[in-house]
Design a protein around this motif. Structure first.
Motif, PDB file in Angstrom:
ATOM      1  N   ARG A 130     -22.672  -8.450 -70.035  1.00 14.14           N
ATOM      2  CA  ARG A 130     -21.507  -9.150 -69.587  1.00 14.14           C
ATOM      3  C   ARG A 130     -21.074 -10.514 -70.121  1.00 14.14           C
ATOM      4  O   ARG A 130     -22.112 -11.380 -70.467  1.00 14.14           O
ATOM      5  CB  ARG A 130     -21.457  -9.259 -68.005  1.00 14.14           C
ATOM      6  N   ASN A 131     -19.906 -10.858 -70.337  1.00 13.87           N
ATOM      7  CA  ASN A 131     -19.463 -12.133 -70.802  1.00 13.87           C
ATOM      8  C   ASN A 131     -19.427 -13.173 -69.553  1.00 13.87           C
ATOM      9  O   ASN A 131     -18.373 -12.947 -68.750  1.00 13.87           O
ATOM     10  CB  ASN A 131     -18.274 -12.070 -71.721  1.00 13.87           C
ATOM     11  N   MET A 132     -20.372 -13.879 -69.413  1.00 18.29           N
ATOM     12  CA  MET A 132     -20.377 -14.857 -68.345  1.00 18.29           C
ATOM     13  C   MET A 132     -20.909 -16.138 -68.688  1.00 18.29           C
ATOM     14  O   MET A 132     -21.938 -16.220 -68.983  1.00 18.29           O
ATOM     15  CB  MET A 132     -21.352 -14.010 -67.242  1.00 18.29           C
ATOM     16  N   SER A 133     -20.042 -17.255 -68.693  1.00 21.43           N
ATOM     17  CA  SER A 133     -20.364 -18.549 -68.757  1.00 21.43           C
ATOM     18  C   SER A 133     -21.760 -18.935 -68.005  1.00 21.43           C
ATOM     19  O   SER A 133     -22.637 -20.053 -68.564  1.00 21.43           O
ATOM     20  CB  SER A 133     -19.452 -19.532 -68.882  1.00 21.43           C
ATOM     21  N   ASP A 134     -21.710 -18.505 -66.735  1.00 26.33           N
ATOM     22  CA  ASP A 134     -22.838 -19.044 -66.221  1.00 26.33           C
ATOM     23  C   ASP A 134     -24.574 -18.258 -66.178  1.00 26.33           C
ATOM     24  O   ASP A 134     -25.305 -18.194 -65.440  1.00 26.33           O
ATOM     25  CB  ASP A 134     -22.642 -18.839 -64.474  1.00 26.33           C
ATOM     26  N   THR A 135     -24.151 -17.650 -67.654  1.00 21.64           N
ATOM     27  CA  THR A 135     -25.811 -17.075 -68.101  1.00 21.64           C
ATOM     28  C   THR A 135     -26.682 -18.131 -68.072  1.00 21.64           C
ATOM     29  O   THR A 135     -26.570 -19.259 -68.866  1.00 21.64           O
ATOM     30  CB  THR A 135     -25.449 -16.164 -69.084  1.00 21.64           C
ATOM     31  N   PRO A 136     -27.782 -17.891 -67.495  1.00 19.40           N
ATOM     32  CA  PRO A 136     -28.693 -19.118 -67.473  1.00 19.40           C
ATOM     33  C   PRO A 136     -29.727 -18.985 -68.850  1.00 19.40           C
ATOM     34  O   PRO A 136     -29.566 -17.907 -69.491  1.00 19.40           O
ATOM     35  CB  PRO A 136     -29.729 -18.810 -66.465  1.00 19.40           C
TER      36      PRO A 136
END
Length: 349
Positions: A268-274
Motif C-alpha cells: 500500500r501507498n501510505m505515508s504513515d508507514t513506519p
C-alpha cells in the motif's frame, strides 16, 4: 552529521515538469518535492544518481515471448516515441548541466569516484548523471557515445515499459518480476557497450529475464540502484532471493528504495508507514549481500515517502533508525556513503 550518497532521485524530472529549466527553485528551496539545496544540506544529502526519465502513458500491449513466440498480454507503461524521448532526455539533462554551471560550489557532475570524493570535500552535491530507460538511444548506439562524452555514467536499459532493448518489470502487487521477455539483441549490445565505456548498468526496473540476461553478459558488478526485497514486499519491482544471491556473488550493490509501496508487505501507498519496514529490508539486505553490498536508493521526487523521512531533510531519522536497530557507525557509513563510492570506483572508475 552522517553524509549520504543516494542511488536514485527524480528531481530533474520535477524541475522540468515545473518549467524550472535552470534549477532556481533547487538552489533557493521550495515546498515542492523532496530535494533542494537547503533540505539536502539540512539532512546530510551530499550526492547521488540524478535520473533522467522520459514520462509515458499507461497502455496494455501484447508482448511476444522471446523464446516461444507466444503472445503474452501484459500491462506496461506504454512505449514512447524515440524522437520525443531524445528531445526530452536532452532537455532534462541540460538542467543538471545548467545547475553545475551556475553553482559549482553547490553541485558538481561526477564522472568518477574520485570526482565524488572531491565534491564531498568541497561541500558540493556529487551528482552522477543517470538515464532511466534508454528510449533516447537508437539501435546503433550512436547517442550513447554522445551522452557518455557529456558525462553519462549510469544507465537503466529499461524503465517499467518495453523499448528496443528489453522489457521492464510492471508495477504489480502482488506480482513476480518473472514477467515477459528479457533483453533484445540490441539490449545485449547495449550492455556490452556500457561495459566498454565504463557506464554502470542499473538493474532496477528490469524484469527477471532481463536481469539474468545482463548477469550473463556484463563483466561489471550487478547493481540495482533503487529496489527492495520481494520476499518481504512481493511487488514485481522488488528482487527475489536468487537475484540477491547473484548480486552478492558479483560484488554488487542494492540501494534501498523508500517508496512505501515497495517497503510494505501489503503493497500500500501510505505515508504513515513506519521506518521499521525500511529497517527490515536493510537487515535482510545485509544478511543476503553482506555489509559491503547495501546502500540507499531513495526514489525521492518519484514516489511516496514514509512520513518519518518526508524529504531530504528527514534523512537523519533514517540514520537514527539504523542506529536504534543496532547498526554500528562503520556499517551505517558504508550503507550511507561508502558502498556506493566503492561500486562506482569498480564500474565507472
Amino acid at each position: 552529521m552522517q553524509r549520504i550518497f543516494d542511488g536514485h532521485n527524480d528531481t530533474l524530472l520535477r524541475l522540468w515538469r515545473s518549467d524550472d529549466l535552470n534549477g532556481e527553485t533547487f538552489f533557493a528551496g521550495s515546498d515542492d518535492g523532496h530535494i533542494d539545496l537547503p533540505r539536502a544540506r539540512s539532512g546530510g544529502f551530499c550526492g547521488g544518481f540524478f535520473a533522467v526519465y522520459v514520462p509515458g502513458e499507461m497502455k496494455r500491449i501484447d508482448i511476444p515471448d522471446r523464446d516461444t513466440g507466444e503472445v503474452i498480454d501484459l500491462a506496461y507503461i506504454g512505449p514512447v516515441d524515440a524522437l520525443a524521448a531524445r528531445r526530452a532526455t536532452l532537455e532534462i539533462a541540460s538542467i543538471l548541466f545548467r545547475m553545475e554551471r551556475a553553482r559549482p560550489d553547490a553541485i558538481r557532475i561526477c564522472r568518477s569516484a574520485a570526482d565524488i570524493e572531491a565534491a564531498k570535500s568541497a561541500g558540493a552535491i556529487a551528482a552522477v548523471f543517470h538515464i532511466e530507460g534508454a528510449e533516447a538511444i537508437g539501435p546503433d548506439l550512436a547517442e550513447l557515445d554522445v551522452l557518455h562524452a557529456a558525462g553519462l555514467r549510469s544507465l537503466g536499459p529499461v524503465w517499467s515499459r518495453p523499448n528496443i532493448f528489453g522489457y521492464g518489470a510492471p508495477f504489480r502487487f502482488p506480482g513476480s518480476p518473472d514477467d515477459g521477455p528479457g533483453l533484445t539483441a540490441a539490449g545485449f549490445e547495449l550492455v556490452k557497450a556500457c561495459n566498454a565505456l565504463n557506464i554502470l548498468v542499473d538493474l532496477s526496473h528490469l524484469n527477471e529475464k532481463g536481469f539474468w540476461d545482463v548477469a550473463k553478459t556484463t563483466d561489471s558488478p550487478l547493481v540495482a540502484t533503487h529496489s527492495n526485497i520481494h520476499a518481504i514486499s512481493p511487488s514485481a519491482r522488488n528482487l527475489t532471493d536468487k537475484q540477491l544471491d547473484a548480486i552478492a556473488e558479483s560484488g554488487g550493490v542494492v540501494g534501498l528504495n523508500y517508496a512505501t509501496a515497495f517497503l510494505r508487505d501489503d503493497g500500500r501507498n501510505m505515508s504513515d508507514t513506519p521506518l521499521t519496514f525500511a529497517i527490515r529490508h536493510l537487515e535482510c539486505l545485509v544478511e543476503k549481500l553482506g555489509e559491503d553490498g547495501v546502500a540507499l536508493g531513495s526514489d525521492f521526487d518519484g514516489a511516496l515517502m514514509p512520513r518519518d523521512i518526508g524529504d531530504a531533510a528527514g534523512l537523519p531519522n533514517l540514520v537514527q533508525a539504523m542506529a536504534d536497530a543496532g547498526f554500528g557507525d562503520a556499517l551505517i557509513d558504508k550503507v550511507c556513503w561508502g558502498n556506493w563510492v566503492s561500486v562506482l570506483r569498480r564500474t565507472i572508475g
